[in-house]
Design a protein around this motif. Structure first.
Motif, PDB file in Angstrom:
ATOM      1  N   LEU A  46       0.838  -1.190   0.000  1.00 48.66           N
ATOM      2  CA  LEU A  46       0.000   0.000   0.000  1.00 48.66           C
ATOM      3  C   LEU A  46       0.877   1.245   0.000  1.00 48.66           C
ATOM      4  O   LEU A  46       1.985   1.244   0.553  1.00 48.66           O
ATOM      5  CB  LEU A  46      -0.888   0.020   1.238  1.00 48.66           C
ATOM      6  N   PRO A  47       0.410   2.328  -0.612  1.00 53.65           N
ATOM      7  CA  PRO A  47       1.177   3.576  -0.555  1.00 53.65           C
ATOM      8  C   PRO A  47       1.225   4.113   0.868  1.00 53.65           C
ATOM      9  O   PRO A  47       0.341   3.837   1.686  1.00 53.65           O
ATOM     10  CB  PRO A  47       0.392   4.509  -1.488  1.00 53.65           C
ATOM     11  N   ALA A  48       2.262   4.862   1.159  1.00 57.60           N
ATOM     12  CA  ALA A  48       2.402   5.455   2.492  1.00 57.60           C
ATOM     13  C   ALA A  48       1.194   6.327   2.796  1.00 57.60           C
ATOM     14  O   ALA A  48       0.761   7.129   1.965  1.00 57.60           O
ATOM     15  CB  ALA A  48       3.680   6.292   2.544  1.00 57.60           C
ATOM     16  N   GLY A  49       0.648   6.148   3.968  1.00 56.33           N
ATOM     17  CA  GLY A  49      -0.516   6.921   4.384  1.00 56.33           C
ATOM     18  C   GLY A  49      -1.802   6.124   4.378  1.00 56.33           C
ATOM     19  O   GLY A  49      -2.766   6.494   5.059  1.00 56.33           O
ATOM     20  N   ALA A  50      -1.848   5.041   3.613  1.00 59.87           N
ATOM     21  CA  ALA A  50      -3.033   4.179   3.601  1.00 59.87           C
ATOM     22  C   ALA A  50      -2.918   3.155   4.720  1.00 59.87           C
ATOM     23  O   ALA A  50      -1.828   2.710   5.069  1.00 59.87           O
ATOM     24  CB  ALA A  50      -3.175   3.472   2.258  1.00 59.87           C
ATOM     25  N   SER A  51      -4.051   2.785   5.284  1.00 59.52           N
ATOM     26  CA  SER A  51      -4.057   1.748   6.315  1.00 59.52           C
ATOM     27  C   SER A  51      -4.708   0.485   5.764  1.00 59.52           C
ATOM     28  O   SER A  51      -5.474   0.537   4.800  1.00 59.52           O
ATOM     29  CB  SER A  51      -4.801   2.230   7.565  1.00 59.52           C
ATOM     30  N   PHE A  52      -4.399  -0.625   6.398  1.00 57.12           N
ATOM     31  CA  PHE A  52      -4.926  -1.913   5.955  1.00 57.12           C
ATOM     32  C   PHE A  52      -5.552  -2.640   7.129  1.00 57.12           C
ATOM     33  O   PHE A  52      -5.002  -2.641   8.234  1.00 57.12           O
ATOM     34  CB  PHE A  52      -3.827  -2.785   5.349  1.00 57.12           C
ATOM     35  N   GLN A  53      -6.701  -3.238   6.876  1.00 58.78           N
ATOM     36  CA  GLN A  53      -7.352  -4.050   7.904  1.00 58.78           C
ATOM     37  C   GLN A  53      -7.800  -5.364   7.277  1.00 58.78           C
ATOM     38  O   GLN A  53      -8.540  -5.372   6.289  1.00 58.78           O
ATOM     39  CB  GLN A  53      -8.567  -3.325   8.491  1.00 58.78           C
ATOM     40  N   ILE A  54      -7.332  -6.477   7.852  1.00 57.56           N
ATOM     41  CA  ILE A  54      -7.764  -7.787   7.367  1.00 57.56           C
ATOM     42  C   ILE A  54      -9.104  -8.125   8.021  1.00 57.56           C
ATOM     43  O   ILE A  54      -9.363  -7.750   9.174  1.00 57.56           O
ATOM     44  CB  ILE A  54      -6.708  -8.862   7.657  1.00 57.56           C
ATOM     45  N   CYS A  55      -9.959  -8.786   7.265  1.00 66.67           N
ATOM     46  CA  CYS A  55     -11.285  -9.128   7.777  1.00 66.67           C
ATOM     47  C   CYS A  55     -11.563 -10.600   7.513  1.00 66.67           C
ATOM     48  O   CYS A  55     -10.880 -11.240   6.715  1.00 66.67           O
ATOM     49  CB  CYS A  55     -12.357  -8.260   7.109  1.00 66.67           C
ATOM     50  N   PRO A  56     -12.576 -11.178   8.164  1.00 70.68           N
ATOM     51  CA  PRO A  56     -12.968 -12.554   7.842  1.00 70.68           C
ATOM     52  C   PRO A  56     -13.435 -12.653   6.392  1.00 70.68           C
ATOM     53  O   PRO A  56     -13.742 -11.649   5.746  1.00 70.68           O
ATOM     54  CB  PRO A  56     -14.116 -12.820   8.822  1.00 70.68           C
ATOM     55  N   SER A  57     -13.492 -13.863   5.880  1.00 66.61           N
ATOM     56  CA  SER A  57     -13.867 -14.080   4.484  1.00 66.61           C
ATOM     57  C   SER A  57     -15.236 -13.477   4.173  1.00 66.61           C
ATOM     58  O   SER A  57     -16.177 -13.603   4.953  1.00 66.61           O
ATOM     59  CB  SER A  57     -13.891 -15.579   4.172  1.00 66.61           C
ATOM     60  N   TYR A  58     -15.313 -12.820   3.016  1.00 71.09           N
ATOM     61  CA  TYR A  58     -16.587 -12.264   2.578  1.00 71.09           C
ATOM     62  C   TYR A  58     -17.139 -13.008   1.360  1.00 71.09           C
ATOM     63  O   TYR A  58     -17.931 -12.474   0.591  1.00 71.09           O
ATOM     64  CB  TYR A  58     -16.481 -10.761   2.298  1.00 71.09           C
ATOM     65  N   SER A  59     -16.710 -14.276   1.189  1.00 72.25           N
ATOM     66  CA  SER A  59     -17.267 -15.115   0.127  1.00 72.25           C
ATOM     67  C   SER A  59     -18.715 -15.472   0.448  1.00 72.25           C
ATOM     68  O   SER A  59     -19.187 -15.308   1.587  1.00 72.25           O
ATOM     69  CB  SER A  59     -16.431 -16.387  -0.034  1.00 72.25           C
ATOM     70  N   GLU A  60     -19.414 -15.994  -0.529  1.00 76.70           N
ATOM     71  CA  GLU A  60     -20.864 -16.160  -0.458  1.00 76.70           C
ATOM     72  C   GLU A  60     -21.328 -17.007   0.711  1.00 76.70           C
ATOM     73  O   GLU A  60     -22.336 -16.699   1.347  1.00 76.70           O
ATOM     74  CB  GLU A  60     -21.369 -16.755  -1.773  1.00 76.70           C
ATOM     75  N   HIS A  61     -20.618 -18.091   1.015  1.00 77.16           N
ATOM     76  CA  HIS A  61     -21.113 -19.037   2.013  1.00 77.16           C
ATOM     77  C   HIS A  61     -20.483 -18.826   3.391  1.00 77.16           C
ATOM     78  O   HIS A  61     -20.544 -19.711   4.239  1.00 77.16           O
ATOM     79  CB  HIS A  61     -20.870 -20.474   1.532  1.00 77.16           C
ATOM     80  N   CYS A  62     -19.889 -17.655   3.613  1.00 78.89           N
ATOM     81  CA  CYS A  62     -19.272 -17.378   4.905  1.00 78.89           C
ATOM     82  C   CYS A  62     -20.185 -16.501   5.760  1.00 78.89           C
ATOM     83  O   CYS A  62     -21.216 -16.020   5.300  1.00 78.89           O
ATOM     84  CB  CYS A  62     -17.909 -16.705   4.700  1.00 78.89           C
ATOM     85  N   ASP A  63     -19.779 -16.284   6.993  1.00 76.55           N
ATOM     86  CA  ASP A  63     -20.579 -15.527   7.958  1.00 76.55           C
ATOM     87  C   ASP A  63     -20.512 -14.041   7.630  1.00 76.55           C
ATOM     88  O   ASP A  63     -19.483 -13.388   7.831  1.00 76.55           O
ATOM     89  CB  ASP A  63     -20.040 -15.790   9.372  1.00 76.55           C
ATOM     90  N   ASP A  64     -21.620 -13.498   7.141  1.00 79.53           N
ATOM     91  CA  ASP A  64     -21.648 -12.081   6.786  1.00 79.53           C
ATOM     92  C   ASP A  64     -21.437 -11.183   8.001  1.00 79.53           C
ATOM     93  O   ASP A  64     -20.810 -10.123   7.902  1.00 79.53           O
ATOM     94  CB  ASP A  64     -22.976 -11.720   6.111  1.00 79.53           C
TER      95      ASP A  64
END
Length: 373
Positions: A51-69
């Motif tokens: 990512l470019p300097a200044g942007a932040s990143f957050q990992i999240c649980p899977s957002y595929s169709e059959h996962c927990d929304d």
């Protein structure tokens, strides 16, 4: 008229209404950061590019169709606590999976974000290649000759089309996971039937389409910003310089607007009738007339290219989302090259082995590259 966007309005650029990029797009983060917009990228896996300097990143649980929304929505909403005390963030999807996930939870997300995406039914239709072809035929849009082969129908029906044909599954990203390819190119009837059966076995409908690559390798990318009624406010046209047949472009160059391509894109946008940013991919038919082969209703790979060419579509979409006026034309630069160097070297090596690489054009495009990924 095709319009560009002016230099950033200082008041807009410093208003600090944040943006959240849902999906792995470092390029989109770079575009918005240049305007002083705080950006958080959210994805369910590690990023392949920094990512470019200044942007932040957050990992999240899977957002595929059959996962927990609930799990990924909770992670997405949590980004608001790290974006200072600003109004609702603007949420941009950058993958088809993210676009579908947003559609499943649209009312909840609308309450917490300004969602820069088409209505769920429109988004689902555009992503579903079979549904899109059916809709385009109904709207009499210029697409390749197509035959719908839904699950439960006879795969032998594909033999009615002249060979070779393109076999497109309902969801290309799902086929890419299972088979390593987004679509299939069938040289004869037997291959076509087998590929239709394979898609059906993956529980996907199919659309078979005329193989326009037989008429040349020319492929356009028309990137547009649309208003509320689907009218095109701004647009940039690019030509894919190198790619294997029906593969992703690896080097793309902005070119002067082509009237026929623009008119075809305008038909699509007016039929969609919804605001936002879209990428429309087209190929010429035997007579040279542009035919629409795909529409992306979210951030695309070369999203940084319009900004470098003077038409900042993503920034324009951010302005429209927060109710700021979208600036009127100032400039447009043809001849700006976007280069995905790792993919392009692989594709260029393949083309060279088959005697299809022009070394002078290859080197010239690299020298002209202004956006390198």
């Amino acid at each position: 008229m095709v319009t560009a966007l002016q230099q950033p309005d200082p008041h807009v650029a410093t208003s600090r209404v944040p943006a959240v990029i849902f999906g792995p797009s470092a390029a989109a983060a770079a575009v918005l950061l240049r305007h002083g917009i705080p950006v958080t990228v959210v994805h369910d896996g590690p990023l392949r590019t920094r990512l470019p300097a200044g942007a932040s990143f957050q990992i999240c649980p899977s957002y595929s169709e059959h996962c927990d929304d609930h799990a990924w929505v909770e992670a997405l909403v949590a980004t608001r606590s790290s974006t200072h005390e600003a109004p609702r963030s603007v949420l941009f999807p950058s993958t088809d999976r993210a676009l579908l996930a947003i559609g499943r939870q649209r009312p909840l997300l609308d309450a917490r974000f300004v969602v820069e995406a088409p209505p769920p039914d429109v988004a689902a239709m555009v992503i579903d290649k079979a549904a899109f072809a059916a809709w385009a035929l109904e709207c009499r849009l210029p697409i390749p000759d197509s035959l719908l082969i839904p699950r439960g129908s006879d795969p032998l029906a594909v033999r009615a089309l002249p060979m070779p044909v393109i076999i497109k599954p309902q969801h290309t990203f799902q086929l890419e996971v299972s088979d390593g390819a987004k679509l299939f190119l069938a040289a004869d009837g037997d291959q076509a039937v087998e590929m239709v059966k394979r898609c059906h076995s993956r529980d996907m409908d199919v659309v078979a389409q005329q193989d326009l690559s037989a008429f040349g390798s020319r492929q356009w990318s028309l990137c547009v910003l649309c208003g509320p009624d689907g009218d095109i406010l701004s647009a940039v046209l690019s030509l894919k310089l190198r790619q294997v047949a029906w593969g992703a472009g690896t080097a793309v160059e902005t070119i002067p607007m082509d009237h026929q391509v623009f008119e075809a894109g305008k038909q699509v946008c007016r039929a969609l009738g919804t605001p936002g940013i879209f990428e429309i991919e087209l190929r010429p038919d035997a007579a040279g007339a542009p035919r629409v082969i795909e529409v992306n209703a979210r951030i695309w790979s070369q999203v940084e290219l319009p900004q470098r060419a003077g038409i900042d579509l993503l920034y324009g979409a951010w302005c429209a989302a927060i109710g700021r006026p979208v600036a009127l034309p100032s400039r447009y630069r043809a001849g700006i090259v976007w280069w995905s160097w790792k993919r392009d070297l692989r594709v260029s090596a393949y083309l060279a082995r088959h005697g299809r690489l022009n070394a002078i054009e290859f080197l010239s495009s690299i020298v002209r590259a202004r956006v390198i990924e």
